[in-house]
Design an enzyme around this catalytic site. Structure first.
Site, PDB file in Angstrom:
ATOM      1  N   CYS A  84       0.872  -1.166   0.000  1.00  0.00           N
ATOM      2  CA  CYS A  84       0.000   0.000   0.000  1.00  0.00           C
ATOM      3  C   CYS A  84       0.907   1.213   0.000  1.00  0.00           C
ATOM      4  O   CYS A  84       2.116   1.098   0.145  1.00  0.00           O
ATOM      5  CB  CYS A  84      -0.831   0.056   1.276  1.00  0.00           C
ATOM      6  SG  CYS A  84      -1.866  -1.380   1.533  1.00  0.00           S
ATOM      7  N   LYS A 117       0.014  -7.152 -19.649  1.00  0.00           N
ATOM      8  CA  LYS A 117       0.229  -7.685 -18.299  1.00  0.00           C
ATOM      9  C   LYS A 117      -0.786  -8.768 -17.983  1.00  0.00           C
ATOM     10  O   LYS A 117      -0.483  -9.770 -17.380  1.00  0.00           O
ATOM     11  CB  LYS A 117       0.122  -6.533 -17.291  1.00  0.00           C
ATOM     12  CG  LYS A 117       0.427  -6.927 -15.874  1.00  0.00           C
ATOM     13  CD  LYS A 117       1.907  -7.123 -15.657  1.00  0.00           C
ATOM     14  CE  LYS A 117       2.198  -7.886 -14.394  1.00  0.00           C
ATOM     15  NZ  LYS A 117       3.482  -8.577 -14.472  1.00  0.00           N
TER      16      LYS A 117
HETATM   17  C1  G6P Z   1      -0.133 -14.437 -19.896  1.00  0.00           C
HETATM   18  C2  G6P Z   1       1.105 -13.543 -19.870  1.00  0.00           C
HETATM   19  C3  G6P Z   1       2.171 -14.139 -18.958  1.00  0.00           C
HETATM   20  C4  G6P Z   1       1.579 -14.396 -17.582  1.00  0.00           C
HETATM   21  C5  G6P Z   1       0.338 -15.277 -17.694  1.00  0.00           C
HETATM   22  C6  G6P Z   1      -0.323 -15.519 -16.368  1.00  0.00           C
HETATM   23  O1  G6P Z   1       0.169 -15.663 -20.483  1.00  0.00           O
HETATM   24  O2  G6P Z   1       1.619 -13.390 -21.170  1.00  0.00           O
HETATM   25  O3  G6P Z   1       3.256 -13.258 -18.868  1.00  0.00           O
HETATM   26  O4  G6P Z   1       2.542 -15.018 -16.783  1.00  0.00           O
HETATM   27  O5  G6P Z   1      -0.591 -14.651 -18.555  1.00  0.00           O
HETATM   28  O6  G6P Z   1      -0.815 -14.353 -15.792  1.00  0.00           O
HETATM   29  P1  G6P Z   1      -1.545 -14.406 -14.407  1.00  0.00           P
HETATM   30  O7  G6P Z   1      -1.998 -12.996 -14.137  1.00  0.00           O
HETATM   31  O8  G6P Z   1      -2.727 -15.342 -14.563  1.00  0.00           O
HETATM   32  O9  G6P Z   1      -0.586 -14.912 -13.412  1.00  0.00           O
END
Ligand code: G6P
Length: 604
Positions: A2, A599
């Site tokens: 935070c 992301k």
């Molecule tokens: C996608 C992104 C990855 C990430 C994955 C899981 O495949 O390209 O970089 O690690 O999602 O994301 P999360 O938010 O579910 O951990």
């Protein structure tokens, strides 16, 4: 994570300034926020769930009166992101307001003690014990500052705190493990979790250290050591950063900042609430059939977890990439199935589809995520928040090691519950887990320069191969993913050197071996010798003092001794994150903004 901030000004309203400061701390959290000010002996508070802009639109954060105040932007860890759980938190009589970043470990026992004394709590947060404790000491005749000091002495865990009282024109701050800095300006004194909060107003900065308390007034500040009340002289230093640079705390990219945040994040994961860990362990133990479902980096955490559960708890599980789940395992699901979904964002479309499908089939859903309030937390029967704070770099780093830490804790507990790990052994393992954040600090301090050197030397390689046996297959795969995500160099990851790989390797190939001093690590030495004969450059991650690998490898990165292979994935991934980062920089790319990657992938 935070963000806290506040100020005592000589003149003029504090609220608009605190609001602006909160905006500059938003990268630390943004699920709810609030401000409190003091004017004419009264406390004024506004707080709500939502981003700072949303809350401002609803409540107007700028019109609180008074020239001193505190503010908070939250990333929920204890209690959902709701209005009551938003900071500031107050005492029974609404005289004392507190903002806090950190985790108070002993809040449950303090809360019980205070409730017995008649205090009425409103929220589910750990923070709320602080205003009530201060109130209690003041009821017993102490003045504000002494009461704060006594209250703070009772807290275990981590905190950056700011405490405001309706009858005072000073603010008390304190720090233990969570960051806290003062800004000393012409118009007053500011404080915050991080410098960007007040950088437009002053660049004269005082860093507060662990175990220190500060009384902030419009004229200045007085720092004392909490334990023995010794006064501490510390002059402001000048910071030459731009606001943008300061948000990255001087690091050139968020990814590097987040790599360096890992020791602190790992410590947070070790302060998870007992009852959640216990409950999740119970569900894992009862699972007739256990699937570990995730995408990308989180899938690698699941892969590591399948080794952890098997080796530490004799519990078998199936790690499955979420996009493969429904098609291939859907028909087999039923009431006896348990899905542990791991997703830092809690919003990845493939992971959520798998979870929703399994839920319809009456399976039990468990979740590990970094975002309380995300869809995964709403779908899961039990979830654990991994407490990493927002991750801005697209390539996941700190969220991966935090996931590993949570999963290792669960595996140890599961092992104990299932009678596979004895009490003494369990305690030793937990003791080692507590040492890992320090080990990661050591790795960062001792190996970063070395990794930079290697990145310079090997950035021109045409292809990379990563090898890791046992649980470090996950490390090899994650090291490869980092490099692919931000450097676009064709790379493969395997457990061992397979013969068919030898067909296309040459002098433009670099092979990275994850070689801890364990059986799986040692087995790779022969593979190294084999592939080296094809002109491949060999880069090995080894335990310090491991001369055997030194002789075969071209380059080594040394890592601290770990007593068990199952504990190596956290320290061993750190140099590979750094390697990917520095190779990306060497190749003139922006590691924070990889091509074609977002992301959080919320569409399929
Ligand atoms: C996608 C992104 C990855 C990430 C994955 C899981 O495949 O390209 O970089 O690690 O999602 O994301 P999360 O938010 O579910 O951990």
């Amino acid at each position: 994570m935070c963000g806290i901030t506040g100020c005592v000004l000589k003149e003029g309203p504090a609220a608009p300034l605190i609001h602006e400061s909160l905006k500059r701390l938003e990268y630390r959290g943004y699920d709810s926020c609030g401000e409190a000010t003091v004017d004419g002996g009264r406390l004024y508070i506004k707080k709500d769930r939502g981003t700072i802009d949303e809350v401002h639109r609803r409540l107007n954060l700028d019109d609180l009166p008074g020239r001193l105040g505190i503010g908070h932007t939250r990333w929920a860890t204890h209690g959902a992101p709701t209005r009551v759980n938003a900071h500031p938190h107050v005492d029974c009589d609404m005289q004392i307001a507190v903002v806090h970043n950190g985790i108070i470990e002993n809040f449950a026992e303090l809360r019980m003690e205070l409730e017995e004394l008649g205090h009425k709590f409103r929220s589910k947060t750990d923070t709320e014990v602080v205003p009530h404790l201060v109130e209690e000491y003041m009821r017993n005749g102490m003045d504000f500052v002494d009461a704060c000091r006594e209250a703070i002495k009772r807290l275990r865990g981590s905190y950056a705190l700011a405490i405001l009282h309706a009858g005072e024109s000073r603010i008390v701050c304190a720090r233990r493990e969570s960051p806290l800095v003062l800004g000393v300006g012409e118009d007053g004194v500011y404080f915050a979790s991080d410098i960007p909060a007040f950088l437009p107003y002053t660049n004269r900065v005082v860093f507060i250290e662990d175990g220190e308390m500060v009384v902030v007034t419009e004229e200045g500040y007085e720092i004392r050591r909490i334990s023995d009340w010794t006064p501490i002289e510390r002059r402001p230093q000048l910071i030459e950063w731009s606001v943008e640079m300061a948000e990255r705390r001087g690091y050139p990219h968020f990814m590097l900042k987040e790599i360096h945040e890992q020791p602190a994040c790992l410590r947070n994961t070790l302060r998870l609430r007992e009852e959640y860990l216990e409950l999740m362990t119970k569900f894992l133990d009862r699972a007739e059939e256990l699937f570990l479902v995730a995408c990308g980096t989180s899938y690698h955490a699941c892969l590591a977890a399948s080794y952890l559960f098997s080796k530490l708890a004799c519990k078998s599980s199936h790690p499955v990439i979420a996009s493969e789940f429904i098609q291939n395992y859907g028909r087999a699901l039923g009431i006896g199935s348990t899905i542990l979904a791991v997703s830092q964002s809690g919003e990845t479309a493939d992971t959520l589809s798998a979870v929703a499908y399994a839920r319809d089939k009456a399976a039990t859903i468990l979740g590990i995520t970094n975002v309380v309030g995300s869809t995964l937390t709403r779908l899961a029967r039990v979830y654990i928040c991994q407490q990493s704070g927002p991750e801005i770099g697209v390539a996941a780093t700190k969220t991966y090691t935090s996931q590993l830490s949570v999963l290792t804790q669960l595996a140890i507990r599961l092992g104990m519950v299932r009678g596979k790990i004895g009490h003494v052994e369990g305690e030793e393992l937990v003791d080692w887990l507590w040492r890992i954040p320090g080990k990661v600090e050591e790795v960062l301090a001792s190996q970063e320069g070395r990794v930079m050197e290697l990145a310079r030397k090997y950035a021109g390689s045409e292809r990379f191969l990563f090898f890791g046996g046992g649980i470090n297959l996950a490390t090899a795969m994650e090291g490869r993913l980092k490099l692919l995500e931000i450097s676009y160099i064709p790379s493969l990851a395997y457990a061992r050197v397979e013969d068919y790989l030898l067909g296309f390797v040459d002098g433009a190939t670099t092979a990275v071996f994850v070689c801890p001093n364990t059986n799986s690590g040692k087995r790779l030495i022969d593979d190294m010798t084999l592939i080296r004969d094809y002109g491949v450059s060999i880069l090995a991650l080894v335990e310090e003092g491991d001369d055997e690998v030194h002789e075969v490898a071209d380059e080594v990165i040394e890592l601290p001794h770990m007593p068990l292979e199952e504990l190596t994935p956290i320290p061993y991934i750190v140099p590979l994150q750094l390697l990917a980062y520095y190779i990306s920089v060497e190749r003139g790319l922006n590691p924070d903004k990889p091509r074609n990657l977002a992301k959080s992938v919320t569409v399929k």
